[in-house]
Scaffold this active site. Structure first.
Site, PDB file in Angstrom:
ATOM      1  N   SER A  27      83.985  31.430 -33.538  1.00 28.53           N
ATOM      2  CA  SER A  27      83.143  32.399 -32.839  1.00 28.53           C
ATOM      3  C   SER A  27      83.744  32.736 -31.468  1.00 28.53           C
ATOM      4  O   SER A  27      84.853  33.253 -31.391  1.00 28.53           O
ATOM      5  CB  SER A  27      81.715  31.855 -32.731  1.00 28.53           C
ATOM      6  OG  SER A  27      80.811  32.858 -32.370  1.00 28.53           O
ATOM      7  N   ASP A  61      77.017  35.846 -42.480  1.00 36.36           N
ATOM      8  CA  ASP A  61      76.961  35.495 -41.060  1.00 36.36           C
ATOM      9  C   ASP A  61      76.000  36.454 -40.352  1.00 36.36           C
ATOM     10  O   ASP A  61      76.185  37.675 -40.385  1.00 36.36           O
ATOM     11  CB  ASP A  61      78.365  35.624 -40.468  1.00 36.36           C
ATOM     12  CG  ASP A  61      78.490  35.102 -39.056  1.00 36.36           C
ATOM     13  OD1 ASP A  61      77.561  35.307 -38.259  1.00 36.36           O
ATOM     14  OD2 ASP A  61      79.527  34.498 -38.750  1.00 36.36           O
ATOM     15  N   HIS A 108      77.239  31.406 -40.335  1.00 36.92           N
ATOM     16  CA  HIS A 108      77.966  31.139 -39.084  1.00 36.92           C
ATOM     17  C   HIS A 108      77.995  29.651 -38.734  1.00 36.92           C
ATOM     18  O   HIS A 108      78.523  29.272 -37.702  1.00 36.92           O
ATOM     19  CB  HIS A 108      77.283  31.913 -37.948  1.00 36.92           C
ATOM     20  CG  HIS A 108      78.127  32.124 -36.730  1.00 36.92           C
ATOM     21  ND1 HIS A 108      79.184  33.008 -36.697  1.00 36.92           N
ATOM     22  CD2 HIS A 108      78.074  31.569 -35.483  1.00 36.92           C
ATOM     23  CE1 HIS A 108      79.731  33.005 -35.488  1.00 36.92           C
ATOM     24  NE2 HIS A 108      79.084  32.130 -34.733  1.00 36.92           N
TER      25      HIS A 108
END
Length: 277
Positions: A148, A223, A256
């Site tokens: 991320s 995600d 995620h």
């Protein structure tokens, strides 16, 4: 260099360490974690850096991913910095996506951030010297990976130091921070409103440069941040226009979380080891 050991754990035959030290770059106390494999044969050991995402510390990867099994299998050291400076005297924001826990791996130039928020220099210079001192039989070979915001950091640091990092990989990275809400908020605060100054901190700009290490990116299709923050279209378009090969994989149904990371982590370790040995 002075640093204090605060945790030590045996894991898969190697050792997981957590240290605290005072950072001259960030002007505050910082923690970091490092895994050292058993290296029973006393061979040369390469080093992989892991950069974590928003709200994380160095504990998230070390405690949730189970990476130690892979680091021991491949006999590689793994260095895990924190994500920002921390402390009561450190500038912060009410939002999770700015301030402490959200350093974005840049060198801030704007007040009140510029005094402490220099995560790029901290990792590339100061923490590197500590890492080298801690890895016995260090081979001198390094690669970098992240998740991320940390995927953004891995790409930026890797692409700004192509002579140093042999490979780059990322899970769910912010590929074009100048174009998405997370990046626009962070860059506006840390770097100012002049978007020309943002370019050296944006992977979609850096991928244009000559000489790029091998890159692997894995993104889950479920995600929750994908469509708004993590879209790959611009990055891959620019990479293709500049004849850069990026192995970009979309994995159906994954989100995620660390459930996603742990599922594909062995593939990433194997990818890095192709270029570290």
């Amino acid at each position: 260099m002075s640093f204090k050991l605060i945790e030590k754990h045996r894991s898969f035959g190697g050792e997981q360490y957590k240290y605290r030290h005072y950072s001259k770059t960030l002007q505050c106390d910082m923690t970091f974690s490092i895994f050292l494999p058993s290296n029973k044969e006393e061979k040369k050991i390469p080093l992989i850096w892991w950069l974590s995402g928003l709200t994380c510390t160095d504990d998230n990867f070390s405690q949730k991913s189970g990476f130690q099994r892979l680091a021991e299998k491949y006999q590689v050291a793994v260095m895990i910095p924190d994500t920002s400076p921390r402390g009561e005297h450190i500038a912060n924001d009410a939002g999770y996506d700015l301030g402490q826990g959200a350093g974005f791996y840049v060198n801030a130039t704007q007040e009140p951030w510029s005094k402490h928020y220099k995560m790029y220099s901290y990792i590339v210079d100061e923490l590197t010297q500590i890492a080298i001192s801690l890895v016995p039989h260090f081979s001198g070979e390094e690669s970098i990976m992240g998740h991320s915001m940390g995927g953004h950091g891995a790409l930026v640091i890797g692409l700004k130091n192509t002579e140093r990092f042999k490979a780059i990989s990322a899970f769910s990275p912010i590929l074009s921070p100048s174009q998405v809400p997370w990046g626009i908020k962070a860059f506006s605060a840390y770097l100012g409103e002049n978007q020309a100054i943002w370019k050296p901190w944006d992977a979609s700009e850096l991928i244009k440069e000559i000489g790029t290490p091998p890159i692997l990116i894995t993104q889950g299709t479920q995600d929750e941040f994908y469509s708004e923050q993590l879209d790959e279209t611009l990055f891959l378009k620019i990479a293709q226009e500049n004849n850069k090969i990026v192995n970009y994989k979309k994995m159906e149904g994954y989100d995620h979380s660390y459930f996603f990371i742990t599922t594909f982590l062995e593939e990433h370790f194997a990818f890095h080891m192709k270029y570290l040995r």
